[in-house]
Design an enzyme around this catalytic site. Structure first.
Site, PDB file in Angstrom:
ATOM      1  N   LYS A 107       0.850  -1.196   0.000  1.00 23.61           N
ATOM      2  CA  LYS A 107       0.000   0.000   0.000  1.00 23.61           C
ATOM      3  C   LYS A 107       0.876   1.233   0.000  1.00 23.61           C
ATOM      4  CE  LYS A 107      -4.498   0.943   0.464  1.00 23.61           C
ATOM      5  NZ  LYS A 107      -5.600   0.021   0.144  1.00 23.61           N
ATOM      6  N   TYR A 220     -19.386   8.643  -0.034  1.00 22.55           N
ATOM      7  CA  TYR A 220     -19.996   8.630  -1.374  1.00 22.55           C
ATOM      8  C   TYR A 220     -18.947   8.869  -2.446  1.00 22.55           C
ATOM      9  CZ  TYR A 220     -24.387   8.110  -3.781  1.00 22.55           C
ATOM     10  OH  TYR A 220     -25.420   7.592  -4.526  1.00 22.55           O
ATOM     11  N   VAL A 223     -16.542   3.846  -4.097  1.00 16.05           N
ATOM     12  CA  VAL A 223     -17.079   2.613  -3.501  1.00 16.05           C
ATOM     13  C   VAL A 223     -18.527   2.818  -3.039  1.00 16.05           C
ATOM     14  CG1 VAL A 223     -16.727   0.833  -1.746  1.00 16.05           C
ATOM     15  CG2 VAL A 223     -14.741   1.962  -2.781  1.00 16.05           C
TER      16      VAL A 223
HETATM   17  N1  GLU Z   1      -7.264   0.142  -3.135  1.00 14.32           N
HETATM   18  C1  GLU Z   1      -8.051  -1.026  -3.345  1.00 14.32           C
HETATM   19  C2  GLU Z   1      -8.118  -1.868  -2.095  1.00 14.32           C
HETATM   20  O1  GLU Z   1      -7.956  -1.379  -1.006  1.00 14.32           O
HETATM   21  C3  GLU Z   1      -7.635  -1.799  -4.590  1.00 14.32           C
HETATM   22  C4  GLU Z   1      -6.212  -2.243  -4.623  1.00 14.32           C
HETATM   23  C5  GLU Z   1      -5.771  -2.797  -5.978  1.00 14.32           C
HETATM   24  O2  GLU Z   1      -6.573  -2.860  -6.896  1.00 14.32           O
HETATM   25  O3  GLU Z   1      -4.617  -3.174  -6.045  1.00 14.32           O
HETATM   26  O4  GLU Z   1      -8.420  -3.025  -2.131  1.00 14.32           O
END
Ligand code: GLU
Length: 420
Positions: A107, A220, A223
């Protein structure tokens, strides 16, 4: 939005501890998984439109790579911390494992308020960030994607910067790209769609079906909006929606598309005509069947958990429920569809996009969405079944079941690789 009550990394670690205990694994395995393999902190400076120079702190955390390259989004948010990014990368490890994807967890985050920046400033910020982390990312190393306040345009800048740094075209280095640059149109709806599918499956099991069930959505963005839209299409009644500035409650039902229009035109869904104004925290406590927290972490805490009336909580956001809150909810018999299950639609679609890039473009959006639906149905079924067969209801919750599956798979991979 209220201040976060605790460090997300403490939350992530206590969830891991629970899973380790349930699986009967030892402390050393906990230690291996409690911290990331690598965290890179970088400083990004941007020349602002007014001529001044601003400095932003940013991170990429790579939690675990036993199952494959690190995978997870990058968020732009004014309150991002390194520990939050680490926690989020750990959650990605479990999410990817539970979904059966060949990915580890990663992340990224930049501490910035993108809402007050121009497009040019954002472009420079995004390019410099990606350049700064370019040594540790790659098609088979670490694959970033969108998260809070990042979108396909940001992914396009990431991709282009990577092309410049590497002097090559590696479309699979980021996912969630625009269609013209190797993305899938279905990616933008995928997290919200996955939340809706998982919720529908849980509603069949625990509420006798989704038709006519009332839903409140907190948050909003991408997601929240798509979860509301698809849940309504599936027959639920969306009675409340909110964003960071406030919300609206209308027992007869809100039209999700109209709510988006109101947000775009006036800045917040709270201006939806005809409804009762509610705060973004009050939305959580409304008398509804299903609650979808789709904003940020730690909004359901020990302070408000006792007042929640929903029978199903479907976690569109990452980490919206604290461990203490979850205990209260579990005792009350509230079914929590955990984030690593409910919001996995985004990364599942990212995987389809990444595979498609490697094949040179092949999959249609219809195929992609139907694969996503099958996977969400199956994952939800397996988690519920594990909970029923292996755990004690009233004491354990669906998160325990999901974590048992996810952690066990990572531990097996680490053993096979000879790491532990
Ligand atoms: N940010 C999204 C999550 O928390 C998607 C991550 C991705 O597609 O790699 O799952």
């Amino acid at each position: 939005m209220e201040a976060r009550p605790s460090d997300p990394l403490d939350e992530a670690r206590s969830q891991l501890r629970r899973a380790i205990d349930l699986l009967g694994l030892d402390d050393s395995t906990y230690e291996v998984l409690a911290s990331p393999e690598r965290v890179l902190q970088v400083k990004v400076t941007v020349k602002m439109d007014d001529g001044s120079v601003k400095t932003f702190l940013a991170w990429r955390s790579q939690h675990n790579s036993a199952l494959g390259p690190y995978k997870g989004g990058v968020r732009y948010h004014p309150s991002v911390t390194m520990n939050e990014v680490i926690a989020l990368s750990m959650w990605m490890t479990w999410k990817n494992s539970l979904a059966g994807l060949p990915y580890g967890g990663g992340k990224g985050g930049i501490r910035v308020n993108p809402k007050v920046m121009s497009a040019r400033e954002l472009e420079q910020l995004s390019r410099k960030y990606f350049e700064a982390i370019s040594d540790i990312v790659g098609v088979d190393r670490d694959i970033p994607a969108p998260d809070v306040y990042t979108d396909p345009q940001v992914m396009a800048w990431f991709l282009d910067e990577y092309s410049k740094v590497t002097r090559g075209q590696f479309f699979g280095v980021v996912t969630g790209k625009p269609y013209e640059l190797g993305g899938l149109r279905a990616r933008v709806v995928s997290t919200g769609y996955g939340v809706a599918v998982s919720t529908r499956e849980a509603a069949k099991k625990f509420l006798g079906g989704i038709e006519g069930k009332t839903v409140a959505v907190q948050g909003y963005g991408n997601v929240g909006y798509y979860a509301a839209k698809f849940l309504r299409e599936m027959g639920a009644i969306v009675v409340a929606v909110s964003d960071s500035r406030g919300g609206v409650y209308m027992p007869e039902g809100v039209d999700p598309d109209h709510a988006l229009k109101v947000k775009r035109e006036t800045g917040t869904v709270a201006n939806y005509p005809g409804g009762k104004k509610v705060s973004t925290m009050e939305v959580l406590e409304l008398p509804v069947d299903i609650l979808v927290p789709a904003a940020i972490e730690e909004v359901i805490t020990e302070d408000n958990a006792g007042r929640i009336k929903a029978k199903i909580i479907s976690e569109g956001a990452n980490g919206p429920t604290t461990t203490k809150a979850e205990k209260i909810l579990t005792e009350k018999g509230v079914v929590v569809l955990p984030d690593i299950l409910a919001n996995a639609g985004g990364v599942i679609m990212s995987h389809i996009e990444w595979v498609n890039n490697r094949m040179g473009g092949w999959i249609t959006d219809e195929e992609a969405l139907s694969k996503l639906e099958q996977k969400m149905v199956e994952n939800t079924r397996v988690v519920i079944e594990t909970w029923e067969k292996k755990l004690e209801q009233g004491r354990n919750n669906l998160r325990d079941a999901a974590y048992m599956i996810a952690v066990e798979r990572v531990v097996k991979a680490m053993k096979l690789r000879g790491w532990i």
